[in-house]
Design a protein around this motif. Structure first.
Motif, PDB file in Angstrom:
ATOM      1  N   ILE A 186       0.744  -1.277  -0.040  1.00 31.81           N
ATOM      2  CA  ILE A 186      -0.076  -0.061  -0.020  1.00 31.81           C
ATOM      3  C   ILE A 186       0.849   1.317  -0.050  1.00 31.81           C
ATOM      4  O   ILE A 186       0.683   2.415  -0.770  1.00 31.81           O
ATOM      5  CB  ILE A 186      -0.849   0.139   1.269  1.00 31.81           C
ATOM      6  CG1 ILE A 186      -1.930  -1.079   0.961  1.00 31.81           C
ATOM      7  CG2 ILE A 186      -1.612   1.290   1.277  1.00 31.81           C
ATOM      8  CD1 ILE A 186      -2.944  -0.942   2.215  1.00 31.81           C
TER       9      ILE A 186
ATOM     10  N   HIS B  30       0.475   2.761  -3.488  1.00 30.26           N
ATOM     11  CA  HIS B  30      -0.753   4.073  -3.178  1.00 30.26           C
ATOM     12  C   HIS B  30      -0.188   5.359  -2.716  1.00 30.26           C
ATOM     13  O   HIS B  30      -0.581   6.059  -3.276  1.00 30.26           O
ATOM     14  CB  HIS B  30      -1.807   3.518  -2.168  1.00 30.26           C
ATOM     15  CG  HIS B  30      -3.109   4.466  -2.359  1.00 30.26           C
ATOM     16  ND1 HIS B  30      -4.225   3.819  -1.794  1.00 30.26           N
ATOM     17  CD2 HIS B  30      -3.241   5.756  -2.300  1.00 30.26           C
ATOM     18  CE1 HIS B  30      -5.158   5.066  -1.899  1.00 30.26           C
ATOM     19  NE2 HIS B  30      -4.474   5.830  -2.091  1.00 30.26           N
TER      20      HIS B  30
ATOM     21  N   ARG C  87      -1.258   4.646  -7.055  1.00 29.34           N
ATOM     22  CA  ARG C  87      -2.088   3.593  -7.707  1.00 29.34           C
ATOM     23  C   ARG C  87      -2.530   2.569  -6.379  1.00 29.34           C
ATOM     24  O   ARG C  87      -2.151   2.231  -5.623  1.00 29.34           O
ATOM     25  CB  ARG C  87      -1.166   2.457  -8.410  1.00 29.34           C
ATOM     26  CG  ARG C  87      -0.475   3.006  -9.706  1.00 29.34           C
ATOM     27  CD  ARG C  87       0.289   1.873 -10.270  1.00 29.34           C
ATOM     28  NE  ARG C  87       1.526   2.526 -10.858  1.00 29.34           N
ATOM     29  CZ  ARG C  87       2.633   1.824 -10.842  1.00 29.34           C
ATOM     30  NH1 ARG C  87       2.744   0.708 -10.665  1.00 29.34           N
ATOM     31  NH2 ARG C  87       3.681   2.588 -11.365  1.00 29.34           N
ATOM     32  N   ILE C  88      -4.248   2.646  -6.791  1.00 33.13           N
ATOM     33  CA  ILE C  88      -4.859   1.980  -5.747  1.00 33.13           C
ATOM     34  C   ILE C  88      -4.510   0.388  -5.840  1.00 33.13           C
ATOM     35  O   ILE C  88      -4.488  -0.072  -6.928  1.00 33.13           O
ATOM     36  CB  ILE C  88      -6.430   2.090  -5.942  1.00 33.13           C
ATOM     37  CG1 ILE C  88      -6.569   3.586  -5.859  1.00 33.13           C
ATOM     38  CG2 ILE C  88      -7.377   1.253  -5.266  1.00 33.13           C
ATOM     39  CD1 ILE C  88      -7.875   3.997  -6.104  1.00 33.13           C
TER      40      ILE C  88
END
Lengths: 600, 124
Positions: A80, A84, A89-90
Motif C-alpha cells: 500500500i 498507493h 495506484r490503488i
C-alpha cells in the motif's frame, strides 16, 4: 518538511473487532513503512472507532480519495505504501469486493453495505479520532450542549426532544422527552443522570462501538439531558468487559474537563455537571435500571419492584434518569438540527434511525445504522449481502434473550418498535442474529434460555425456578426425551413467568421460547413426536448420514474425517456409513467433494 | 469553556484538518506519480505543492495518480477547479508550482505557457 497539514489521512479502525483481527499491528507496520519512505510528515495516521464492517477487518480508509482497504495483513502494508502512497495506484486486490458481483469497489460510500445506511448516531464513528476532543469539536461537537445551555431553557430542550419523537434505544422504546419531563418535575434538588452501557445481549455490540468510536457524543448527550432534568452529577455504567470503551471514555471525560466542558459553570452559566464512570462486573441483570442503580450504590445488583420509578426515587433515593448509550448519542443531533429534521427520518411512531449489530449466517457481519421503517429484506440481503451458507433464510432473532424471531413471512415488514411488538419480536437493543435452514429453532430457544437462566439474579421465584424448569424441558426435547404436552407446559410456564417475574429480565426471559413455538411449532412437534431434528442440529435426534452409491466416487475423504470410524469401503468403490455408529456430526458431508452424503 | 463563542473559535481553529474527510467540492491538485513521474522528480513537485498550500492556508485536495502516458513530459501536475476543466501541466520545476498555485488555484487563470492538455470532464 515542516508543515501542519497532511496530504493524506489514513484512518485505521481500532474498534474491538478490528483490533482483534490485528489492526494495531497493521498500524505499527504502517508507521515503520512510512518512516522508511520519508512519508511520515505527509501522511497522517488516525485511529478511529468502529466502521461497522467488522467482518472485513482490519479496515483502512485512505483520504482524500476515501479508498477502502479491508482484510489487511501485515505484509500488505508495504505494498500500500509503495503503490498507493508513493505512486498513487490503488491496490486493487485489497479493495472490498461485492459478494455477488465480485466487483472491486474503491470508495466505501459505494459499497452496498454503506449505501442503504443512514448514519446519524454513527456519523463520527470511523471518521474521527475518538481520542481527540479537537476532532470531535471540529466536526461540530459540543455545539449542541452550548446551544442548549446558553440559548434554551430546560423546558425548551425537553419539548424539542419530545417533538423529535425519540424513543429509548435500549429496547423498550419509551418516549425519551417524556421520561426527562418526569425526572425534571420530580421533587428534590439533587438529581442524577445515568447512561446504561451494560450491554449484555448475546450478539449485541452497538453500545460498545459507539462508546469506542465517539465517546464525546455520549458525553454531550448526557450534558444536555442533565441540563434538561436539573441534574448536576452523572454516571456511565459500563461493563468491565469493555476495556477499550472504558479507556476511551475516561480519556474523553478528562479532555472535556480540561476544556471546561464538564465541571463548574459550563459555558459561563450556572449549570455545573460532573460525570463518573462506574464499571460493572458484567451481570446481565445489571442492565435492568433498578439493579443497575443498586450496583452503583455498591450493593449486589438485584432489581426491586417498580413503582417507585427511578424518576422519583432512583440512585440513593434521588430522582434519576436512565437512558441507553444510543439514546444519548441521538440527542446532540436533535438539538443541532431540530426535532423536525430528526423526525423526518423513520416512521410516524418510530422516528430517527436504529443501530443494529448484524451477526449470524450472513456475509457482511457488522454494525449498521438504518432509518426506522426499513424492511428486514433490505437489512439482510442488501446491507448484509445475503446468507453465507447459500442455504435459505429462516429467521432473524432480534432483541437478544428478551426478544423473539422474525420469520421469512415478515421479510417485507417495515421495522419499527410497534410492528415488531405486534409480531411478538421486539426491537431490543438492536442485536440481529440471522439464521438459515441449518438452524434448529428449539436449539436456539434453548441457547437463549440457558443464558437468562444462568444470568438470573435469583431474587424472584418465577425467574429463578421457572426458567430452570423450562430449560429442563427444552433439554429433554433436544435429547429426544420430549413428551406429549411439553409444548403446552412450556407455553403455560412462559406466560406465568411473563406475568409474575419481578423485573424486565424475568418478564422477557420466556420470549425466545414463546416466539419459536409460535412460528416453528412444527419443529417442536418433530422433536417430540417423530424424534427428529429437522435441521439436523440436535445430536440426540439427528438422523444418521447415508452415502448415495450412485454419486460416490470412492475417494475415501469421508472415512478419513469420521471421528467414530463409522465409514468403511474401498477406494474407487462406493463407501458406506454404519447408521448405528454414526453420531450425525456431519463432518463427512462437509468434506465430500461430490455432495454424495446427506442425512437419511 | 466560558461561552459558546469560545467553542466556535476553537472549532474554526481545528476544523481545517478534518476537511480532507468530507466530500465537498474543492480544488484538486493531482500529481502524476508513476515510476516515470517519480524518476522525473514528482516527489519534489509534491513537496513544493504541500509547502505552498500550507504557506497560503489554502483549502485544496492534493492527491496523486499513476502514469497517464505522457512520460516524456513528466513531472506532471493536474489542476481541477470545481466546475472547470482539468488542466495538465508538464515539464515542471518546483518554481513553476508557485506560479500555478497563485495564478490558477487562487486567481483562476490557466497558466497557458505550462499547460500541455485539458480534459473536458463535463464540469464535474
Amino acid at each position: 518538511m515542516d508543515q501542519s497539514i497532511y496530504r493524506s489521512h489514513v484512518l485505521i479502525c481500532t474498534g474491538t473487532g478490528c483490533v482483534s483481527s490485528g489492526s494495531k499491528k497493521i498500524k505499527t507496520v504502517l508507521e515503520d513503512e512510512l518512516a522508511e519512505h520519508d512519508l511520515s510528515k505527509e501522511i497522517k495516521i488516525v485511529e478511529t472507532g468502529c466502521h461497522g464492517f467488522c467482518e472485513k477487518g482490519p479496515i483502512m480508509i485512505v483520504y482524500p480519495e476515501g479508498v477502502f482497504y479491508c482484510q489487511l495483513k501485515e505484509e500488505d502494508v508495504a505494498e500500500i505504501v509503495e503503490e498507493h502512497f508513493l505512486k498513487g495506484r490503488i491496490v486493487d486486490r485489497l479493495l472490498f469486493k461485492e459478494p455477488i458481483s465480485e466487483e472491486s469497489i474503491p470508495a466505501y460510500q459505494d459499497i452496498e453495505f454503506y449505501k442503504k445506511q443512514r448514519r446519524i448516531v454513527l456519523s463520527n464513528c470511523g471518521r474521527i479520532d475518538p481520542e481527540s476532543i479537537e476532532e470531535y469539536i471540529a466536526s461540530g461537537g459540543y455545539e449542541a450542549a452550548g446551544k442548549a445551555i446558553t440559548e434554551m431553557t430546560p423546558e425548551e430542550v425537553i419539548q424539542e426532544v419530545k417533538d423529535s419523537g425519540l424513543r429509548g434505544r435500549g429496547g423498550g422504546g419509551f418516549p425519551t422527552g417524556l421520561k426527562w419531563d418526569f425526572t425534571r418535575k420530580a421533587a428534590g434538588d439533587k438529581k442524577y443522570i445515568i447512561c446504561n452501557a451494560d450491554e449484555g445481549d448475546p450478539g449485541a455490540f452497538m453500545d460498545r462501538s459507539l462508546l469506542e468510536g465517539d465517546p464525546h457524543a455520549v458525553i454531550e448527550g448526557m450534558i444536555i439531558a442533565a441540563y434538561a432534568i436539573g441534574a448536576d452529577e452523572g454516571y456511565v455504567y459500563v461493563r468491565a468487559e469493555y476495556p477499550l470503551a472504558i479507556t476511551r471514555l475516561q480519556k474523553a471525560i478528562e479532555q472535556a474537563e480540561e476544556l471546561g466542558l464538564l465541571g463548574d459553570n459550563l459555558f459561563g452559566s450556572d449549570f455545573s455537571f460532573d460525570l463518573h464512570i462506574k464499571k460493572g462486573a458484567g451481570a446481565f441483570v445489571c442492565g435492568e435500571e433498578t439493579a443497575l442503580m443498586a450496583s452503583i450504590e455498591g450493593k449486589r445488583g438485584m432489581p426491586r419492584p417498580k413503582p417507585p420509578f427511578p424518576a422519583n426515587k432512583g440512585l440513593w433515593g434521588k430522582p434519576t434518569n436512565i437512558n441507553n448509550v444510543e439514546t444519548f448519542g441521538n440527542v446532540p443531533y436533535i438539538i443541532n438540527e431540530g426535532a423536525e429534521a430528526f423526525s423526518s427520518v423513520g416512521t410516524e411512531n418510530s422516528s430517527g434511525t436504529k443501530v443494529f449489530a448484524l451477526t449470524g449466517k450472513i456475509n457482511n457481519t457488522g454494525l449498521v445504522e438504518v432509518p426506522m421503517g426499513i424492511t428486514l429484506r433490505e437489512i439482510v440481503f442488501d446491507i448484509g449481502g445475503g446468507l453465507t451458507s447459500g442455504k435459505k433464510f429462516k429467521a432473524v432473532q432480534t432483541g437478544g434473550p428478551s426478544g423473539g424471531c422474525i420469520t421469512s413471512d415478515y421479510l417485507d415488514l417495515p421495522i419499527d418498535y410497534d410492528s415488531l411488538k405486534e409480531i411478538g419480536a421486539m426491537m431490543g437493543s438492536g442485536g440481529m442474529v440471522v439464521m438459515d435452514e441449518g438452524t434448529c429453532m428449539v436449539d436456539v430457544a434453548k441457547f437463549f434460555l440457558d443464558f437468562t437462566q444462568s444470568e438470573s439474579c435469583g431474587k424472584c421465584t418465577p425467574c429463578r425456578e421457572g426458567t430452570k424448569r423450562m430449560l429442563e424441558i427444552l433439554n429433554r426435547i433436544c435429547e429426544g426425551e420430549g413428551k406429549e404436552g411439553d409444548i403446552e407446559l412450556l407455553l403455560e410456564l412462559g406466560e406465568h413467568i411473563k406475568d409474575t417475574a419481578l423485573c424486565g429480565l424475568g418478564q422477557t426471559a420466556p420470549n425466545p421460547v414463546l416466539s419459536t413455538i409460535k412460528y416453528f411449532r412444527n419443529e417442536y412437534e418433530a422433536h417430540i413426536k417423530d424424534k427428529k431434528c429437522p435441521a439436523g442440529v440436535c445430536q440426540g435426534l439427528a438422523a444418521a448420514y447415508v452415502i448415495d452409491e450412485e454419486t460416490c466416487v470412492g475417494c475415501g475423504m469421508c472415512a478419513k474425517v469420521c471421528p467414530v470410524d463409522a465409514i468403511s469401503g474401498k477406494p474407487k468403490e462406493s463407501y458406506q456409513i454404519d447408521g448405528d455408529i454414526c453420531i450425525s456430526c456431519g463432518a463427512c458431508a462437509q468434506k465430500c467433494p461430490v455432495d454424495a452424503i446427506s442425512q437419511g | 469553556m466560558k461561552s459558546l463563542e469560545e467553542l466556535r473559535e476553537l472549532r474554526s481553529k481545528v476544523q481545517k484538518d478534518l476537511e480532507m474527510r468530507s466530500n465537498s467540492e474543492r480544488p484538486k491538485i493531482i500529481i502524476g506519480m508513476g515510476t516515470c513521474g517519480i524518476a522525473a522528480g514528482a516527489r519534489k513537485i509534491l513537496k513544493a505543492v504541500m509547502k505552498e498550500i500550507d504557506k497560503r492556508g489554502l483549502d485544496v485536495i492534493v492527491t496523486q495518480t499513476g502514469c497517464i502516458g505522457m512520460c516524456e513530459k513528466e513531472p506532471l501536475l493536474d489542476v481541477k477547479m470545481p466546475g472547470k476543466d482539468r488542466v495538465t501541466y508538464g515539464n515542471l520545476t518546483p518554481a513553476d508550482v508557485k506560479m500555478i498555485i497563485v495564478e490558477h488555484v487562487i486567481n483562476g487563470n490557466v497558466v497557458e505557457d505550462l499547460a500541455i492538455a485539458r480534459f473536458d470532464e463535463g464540469g464535474n
